[in-house]
Design an enzyme around this catalytic site. Structure first.
Site, mmCIF file in Angstrom:
data_model
loop_
_atom_site.group_PDB
_atom_site.id
_atom_site.type_symbol
_atom_site.label_atom_id
_atom_site.label_comp_id
_atom_site.label_asym_id
_atom_site.label_seq_id
_atom_site.Cartn_x
_atom_site.Cartn_y
_atom_site.Cartn_z
ATOM 1 N N HIS A 1 0.808 -1.215 0.000
ATOM 2 C CA HIS A 1 0.000 0.000 0.000
ATOM 3 C C HIS A 1 0.843 1.268 0.000
ATOM 4 O O HIS A 1 0.287 2.362 -0.036
ATOM 5 C CB HIS A 1 -0.921 0.009 1.222
ATOM 6 C CG HIS A 1 -0.185 0.130 2.521
ATOM 7 N ND1 HIS A 1 0.663 -0.839 2.987
ATOM 8 C CD2 HIS A 1 -0.160 1.119 3.446
ATOM 9 C CE1 HIS A 1 1.171 -0.468 4.151
ATOM 10 N NE2 HIS A 1 0.694 0.720 4.453
ATOM 11 N N CYS A 2 2.181 1.148 0.038
ATOM 12 C CA CYS A 2 3.024 2.341 0.167
ATOM 13 C C CYS A 2 3.890 2.616 -1.058
ATOM 14 O O CYS A 2 3.711 3.619 -1.743
ATOM 15 C CB CYS A 2 3.925 2.212 1.399
ATOM 16 S SG CYS A 2 3.045 2.400 2.964
ATOM 17 N N ILE A 3 4.848 1.740 -1.305
ATOM 18 C CA ILE A 3 5.914 2.065 -2.262
ATOM 19 C C ILE A 3 5.411 2.289 -3.685
ATOM 20 O O ILE A 3 5.900 3.187 -4.372
ATOM 21 C CB ILE A 3 7.013 0.981 -2.230
ATOM 22 C CG1 ILE A 3 7.535 0.815 -0.808
ATOM 23 C CG2 ILE A 3 8.179 1.382 -3.126
ATOM 24 C CD1 ILE A 3 8.575 -0.252 -0.657
ATOM 25 N N ASP B 1 2.906 5.961 -2.849
ATOM 26 C CA ASP B 1 3.266 7.170 -2.111
ATOM 27 C C ASP B 1 4.171 8.145 -2.862
ATOM 28 O O ASP B 1 3.973 9.364 -2.769
ATOM 29 C CB ASP B 1 3.917 6.793 -0.781
ATOM 30 C CG ASP B 1 2.979 6.000 0.111
ATOM 31 O OD1 ASP B 1 1.783 5.896 -0.233
ATOM 32 O OD2 ASP B 1 3.426 5.477 1.137
#
Length: 457
Positions: free
Chosen positions: A286-288, A291
């Protein structure tokens, strides 16, 4: 229940000392909005420190399961959730009218990208609106979701002030503290990872620090909201750029006949000046994958390019195609077959090892490309027996993991190791199939016995 603070003449400056005292004595009520991979571990950490938590979520399924003492996340046990509920420290609810009860409201909701790769703050905005309608004097609202610098001040603050009639920094607080969850990592959990906290006034910052001091070994205050928001982006951009670098090196070294994994592992023996990052079939989680583009989007407002972010994103997004092309080459050379009509086993659907999380998983991209090119594809993942709904790949909902035995494996022309789960017998698949495309170096220990069947990609 703690009595709400309602004295209209009091401001955060005068209320903060009592807030800090109550935090230290575990007398605050914490509200967590969004009970997913960030929110549930956060609630767990507070409950362990004898702090009462009310968890808010729109999913009746999650709320009912949690209140029954059951977990829906594999790395959080039923025993843990059951203990939270049985002690009376935790309850979950879909009733957002109860948002006035907690002293601190922590927002841990998704912040995806939309179809145009721009920030989608819909979940943050809806959560903020829900809070604003019940906001009371003396509460603090803390955003944990990853976002671009300016979100708390430019998006949340106006909503909270307009709908509540209260003033941020005087009547209620706003802070930002980026989540730092790493699902499946046994070395770290919420309560062992330092917490960065940013707010625009001293009182708001002290309140936020008081909240997190009860659950983490170190709180790191920064100057303001935007600085804290930038910290999270920087952490993930750092990872995305370095993963893009090693993915590019993988392709270059492969052309030279050099094993990039051996190169990285040897370089990692240097005790300074080098930190190991490893290649893979693409970015997941869900981040890299998401974001860094929040900063790219915001940077356009200032007329500034973000070349490293864009380039690493371009390289990482090409990795699934690179893996498929390697598969096609080996099918043609070894079996004189095309991808179309071949039977392929995808080993691992989760985005990282030993978790049941498939958000943004490159395995889904591999699956989609293979089927578009006419392959007959099955998957095996001990952590994902049935594929849950994924908004980007709804067609795979309900698909089940295949059997893992010699007879079942022998029907495949090739296998792709997309996730390096520890609970997989890689020797079994190497015995059964003509060759394996290994994108994670999961078969490294079997190189001596099955080297002729292992293709690193």
């Amino acid at each position: 229940m703690n009595a709400p603070i309602t004295a209209e003449f009091e401001t955060l400056d005068t209320l903060t000392p009592d807030f800090e005292r109550r935090a230290e004595s575990r007398d605050l009520i914490i509200g967590v909005i969004g009970l997913g991979y960030v929110g549930l571990p956060l609630a767990q950490a507070f409950c362990r420190q004898n702090t009462r938590v009310i968890g808010f979520d729109v999913s009746e399924f999650k709320v009912e399961k949690l209140n029954a003492g059951k977990s829906y996340i594999k790395h959080i046990s039923d025993d843990s959730v059951g203990g939270m509920v049985e002690t009376g420290r935790f309850e979950a609810t879909t009733d957002f009218d109860r948002l006035a009860e907690p002293d601190a409201l922590l927002i841990a909701v998704p912040t995806p990208l939309n179809a145009h790769r721009d920030p989608d703050l819909d979940y943050v905005i809806k959560s903020t609106e829900a809070i604003a309608k019940r906001l009371r004097r003396g509460q603090i609202v803390i955003l944990e979701s990853t976002t671009y610098p300016g979100t708390s001040d430019e998006v949340m603050k106006p909503i909270l002030e307009k709908l509540s009639g209260l003033v941020a920094g005087r009547d209620f607080g706003i802070a930002y503290s980026p989540e730092r969850e790493d699902p499946g990592n046994p070395q770290f959990e919420t309560s062992t990872i330092p917490k960065v906290v940013g707010a625009d006034t001293d009182a708001e910052k002290r309140m936020a620090v008081a909240v997190y001091k009860t659950i983490v070994p170190q709180v790191v205050p920064v100057r303001d909201l935007r600085t804290a928001e930038a910290v999270k982006l920087t952490e993930n951009i750092y990872r995305a750029v370095n993963i893009g670098l090693v993915n590019e090196l993988k392709m270059v070294y492969e052309a030279m006949g050099i094993d990039v994994w051996e190169v990285i592992n040897a370089a990692a023996t240097k005790p300074f000046g080098f930190h190991a990052f490893y290649p893979g079939p693409g970015l997941g989680g869900h981040c890299i994958p998401i974001d860094p583009f929040y900063l790219s989007w915001k940077a356009r407002e200032y007329g500034l390019p973000t070349r490293y972010i864009e380039l690493s994103g371009e390289i990482n997004s090409k990795m699934p195609e690179y893996v498929i092309n390697k598969l096609a080459e080996e099918l043609s050379t070894r079996l004189e077959k095309a991808i179309k009509g071949s039977r392929i086993l995808l080993v691992g659907l989760a985005y990282k090892k030993n978790v049941d999380d498939m958000r943004e998983s490159p395995s889904l991209n591999l699956l989609e490309i293979l089927e578009e090119r006419g392959a007959k594809v099955d998957y095996y993942d001990p952590y994902i027996p049935v594929v849950p709904f994924d908004p980007d790949h709804p067609q795979y909902e309900g698909r089940t993991s295949t059997a893992w035995d010699s007879d079942s494996l022998s029907k495949y022309d090739a296998a792709i190791v997309a996730t390096d789960h520890d609970r997989v017998d890689y020797a079994m698949v190497l015995k059964a199939v003509p060759f394996v495309i290994d994108t994670r170096n999961a078969t490294a220990m079997l190189q001596g016995e099955y080297g002729d069947k292992i293709i690193k990609a």
